[in-house]
Design a protein around this motif. Structure first.
Motif, short mmCIF file in Angstrom:
data_model
loop_
_atom_site.label_atom_id
_atom_site.label_comp_id
_atom_site.label_asym_id
_atom_site.label_seq_id
_atom_site.Cartn_x
_atom_site.Cartn_y
_atom_site.Cartn_z
N ALA A 161 0.74 -1.05 -0.05
CA ALA A 161 0.22 -0.07 0.03
C ALA A 161 0.69 1.25 0.05
CB ALA A 161 -0.87 -0.02 1.24
N HIS A 162 1.92 1.27 0.70
CA HIS A 162 2.97 2.42 0.63
C HIS A 162 3.94 2.53 -0.26
CE1 HIS A 162 1.57 2.45 5.13
NE2 HIS A 162 1.03 3.27 4.64
N ARG A 163 4.22 1.56 -1.12
CA ARG A 163 5.10 1.55 -2.31
C ARG A 163 4.82 2.90 -3.09
NH1 ARG A 163 2.87 -1.65 -6.89
NH2 ARG A 163 0.99 -1.59 -6.44
N THR A 164 6.10 3.41 -3.46
CA THR A 164 5.93 4.57 -4.29
C THR A 164 7.17 4.53 -5.40
OG1 THR A 164 6.04 6.93 -4.01
CG2 THR A 164 7.58 5.79 -2.75
N ALA A 165 7.07 5.36 -6.44
CA ALA A 165 7.98 5.55 -7.36
C ALA A 165 9.17 6.42 -6.99
CB ALA A 165 7.14 6.23 -8.81
N TYR A 166 8.91 7.31 -6.16
CA TYR A 166 9.85 8.42 -5.78
C TYR A 166 10.24 8.35 -4.44
CZ TYR A 166 8.20 9.72 -10.29
OH TYR A 166 7.83 9.66 -11.61
N HIS B 101 17.87 -11.95 -8.24
CA HIS B 101 16.60 -11.08 -9.44
C HIS B 101 16.71 -9.57 -8.94
CE1 HIS B 101 13.29 -10.86 -6.36
NE2 HIS B 101 13.90 -12.03 -6.02
N ASP B 102 16.02 -8.84 -9.64
CA ASP B 102 15.98 -7.39 -9.60
C ASP B 102 15.29 -7.18 -8.21
OD1 ASP B 102 15.69 -4.66 -9.82
OD2 ASP B 102 14.88 -4.46 -11.85
N VAL B 103 15.81 -6.46 -7.19
CA VAL B 103 14.91 -5.99 -5.95
C VAL B 103 13.71 -5.28 -6.46
CG1 VAL B 103 16.08 -3.84 -5.67
CG2 VAL B 103 15.36 -5.22 -3.69
N LYS B 104 13.79 -4.54 -7.52
CA LYS B 104 12.52 -3.68 -7.58
C LYS B 104 11.47 -4.58 -7.94
CE LYS B 104 15.06 -0.07 -7.19
NZ LYS B 104 14.82 0.92 -5.99
N GLY C 192 8.40 -4.33 -5.33
CA GLY C 192 7.66 -3.15 -5.56
C GLY C 192 6.49 -3.37 -6.68
N THR C 193 6.74 -4.41 -7.59
CA THR C 193 5.72 -4.50 -8.72
C THR C 193 5.35 -5.64 -9.13
OG1 THR C 193 7.66 -5.27 -10.03
CG2 THR C 193 7.26 -2.96 -10.03
N ASP C 194 5.52 -6.67 -7.99
CA ASP C 194 4.98 -8.06 -7.97
C ASP C 194 4.69 -8.68 -6.64
OD1 ASP C 194 4.48 -10.77 -8.32
OD2 ASP C 194 6.17 -11.43 -9.57
N ARG C 195 3.46 -8.34 -6.43
CA ARG C 195 2.92 -8.88 -4.82
C ARG C 195 3.42 -10.40 -4.44
NH1 ARG C 195 -0.97 -7.39 -1.02
NH2 ARG C 195 -0.55 -8.93 0.75
N ALA C 196 3.29 -11.09 -5.50
CA ALA C 196 3.96 -12.55 -5.06
C ALA C 196 5.32 -12.66 -4.70
CB ALA C 196 3.30 -13.46 -6.26
N ALA C 197 6.03 -11.82 -5.50
CA ALA C 197 7.32 -11.67 -5.08
C ALA C 197 7.76 -11.19 -3.94
CB ALA C 197 8.18 -11.02 -5.94
N LEU C 198 7.10 -10.03 -3.41
CA LEU C 198 7.11 -9.56 -2.14
C LEU C 198 6.58 -10.59 -0.94
CD1 LEU C 198 7.43 -7.09 -0.20
CD2 LEU C 198 5.08 -6.45 -0.81
N PRO D 91 15.31 -5.27 6.21
CA PRO D 91 14.51 -3.99 5.81
C PRO D 91 14.96 -3.03 4.67
CG PRO D 91 15.63 -4.20 8.19
CD PRO D 91 15.98 -5.30 7.48
N ALA D 92 16.36 -2.99 4.63
CA ALA D 92 17.03 -2.33 3.30
C ALA D 92 16.57 -2.86 2.29
CB ALA D 92 18.59 -2.39 3.62
N THR D 93 16.59 -3.93 1.98
CA THR D 93 15.92 -4.93 0.75
C THR D 93 14.70 -4.37 0.48
OG1 THR D 93 17.59 -6.44 0.84
CG2 THR D 93 15.93 -6.90 -0.33
N LEU D 94 13.82 -4.49 1.66
CA LEU D 94 12.25 -4.10 1.39
C LEU D 94 12.20 -2.63 0.86
CD1 LEU D 94 10.99 -6.03 4.49
CD2 LEU D 94 10.26 -6.43 2.11
N LEU D 95 12.98 -1.67 1.71
CA LEU D 95 12.81 -0.33 1.19
C LEU D 95 13.29 -0.17 0.04
CD1 LEU D 95 12.13 2.28 2.51
CD2 LEU D 95 14.43 2.58 3.61
N LEU D 96 14.51 -0.71 -0.80
CA LEU D 96 15.05 -0.79 -1.93
C LEU D 96 13.78 -1.24 -3.00
CD1 LEU D 96 18.63 -1.47 -1.19
CD2 LEU D 96 17.88 0.60 -2.19
N GLY D 97 13.22 -2.07 -2.45
CA GLY D 97 12.50 -2.93 -3.51
C GLY D 97 11.06 -2.16 -3.61
N THR D 98 10.50 -1.27 -2.62
CA THR D 98 9.39 -0.73 -2.49
C THR D 98 9.35 0.88 -2.97
OG1 THR D 98 9.36 -0.56 -0.13
CG2 THR D 98 8.23 -2.40 -1.16
N VAL D 99 10.53 1.43 -3.38
CA VAL D 99 10.61 2.83 -3.55
C VAL D 99 11.49 2.61 -5.07
CG1 VAL D 99 11.57 5.29 -3.23
CG2 VAL D 99 10.71 3.64 -1.05
N THR D 100 10.72 2.78 -6.09
CA THR D 100 11.21 2.61 -7.53
C THR D 100 12.58 3.48 -7.64
OG1 THR D 100 8.92 2.44 -8.23
CG2 THR D 100 10.56 2.57 -10.00
#
Length: 168
Positions: free
Chosen positions: A52-57, A147-150, A153-159, A111-120
């Motif tokens: 819900a909080h993921r963002t592009a910027y 695989h790409d950490v991003k 933030g683009t694939d809910r199943a991967a998260l 937590p750093a990985t999650l942050l990197l993945g959910t902020v484009t």
């Protein structure tokens, strides 16, 4: 008399609204006495919050603040943030002001990985406390994941899969 009844209704309405607002601000203490809010919520709820909080910027400060908490850096008030948004590499620095345990014994990778993945457009996460620093770049996180950490933030199943892997 009509004026007095109107005032009483407004006052009662304001009190009720205040009580509801305060109820929404309370939290339960974490199990086991820790300070990590992610310890009290399940994987599904945590994934939902991150999604819900993921963002592009990285410049979307309200979402980034929420993501830092969702990722598991600790409760609000135990850290301050610096957002580096003017030029690449875009970064977030999480300065721990009240670490739950010694810096050297804390694993900040998840937590750093999650942050990197959910902020484009986030390129790096830095965590600091008492003169020590931990850093992780998007490239390093991608290499560790295979695989790409991003995609977090683009694939809910991967998260979901990544969060479940942290439970093992």
């Amino acid at each position: 008399m009509v004026h007095m009844a109107s005032t009483v209704r407004r006052t009662l309405g304001a009190l009720l609204l205040g009580a509801v607002a305060l109820t929404g601000c309370t939290t339960s203490p974490p199990e086991g006495g820790g300070t990590d809010p992610s310890a009290t919520i399940g994987v599904d709820a945590r994934a939902q919050a991150l999604w819900a909080h993921r963002t592009a910027y990285v410049g979307d400060n309200s979402k980034v603040i929420a993501l830092v908490g969702d990722a598991g850096f600790g409760p609000a008030g135990s850290f301050t943030l610096s957002l580096w948004t003017t030029s690449k590499p875009y970064a977030v620095t999480v300065a721990l002001t009240d670490p739950a345990k010694p810096f050297g014994t804390t694993d900040f990778r998840a937590p750093a990985t999650l942050l990197l993945g959910t902020v484009t457009n986030l390129d790096a996460v830095h965590v600091t406390a008492a003169g020590q620093t931990y850093s992780l770049t998007a490239q390093e996180a991608s290499e560790a994941l295979g695989h790409d950490v991003k995609t977090l933030g683009t694939d809910r199943a991967a998260l979901d899969r990544y969060l479940r892997s942290l439970e093992d």
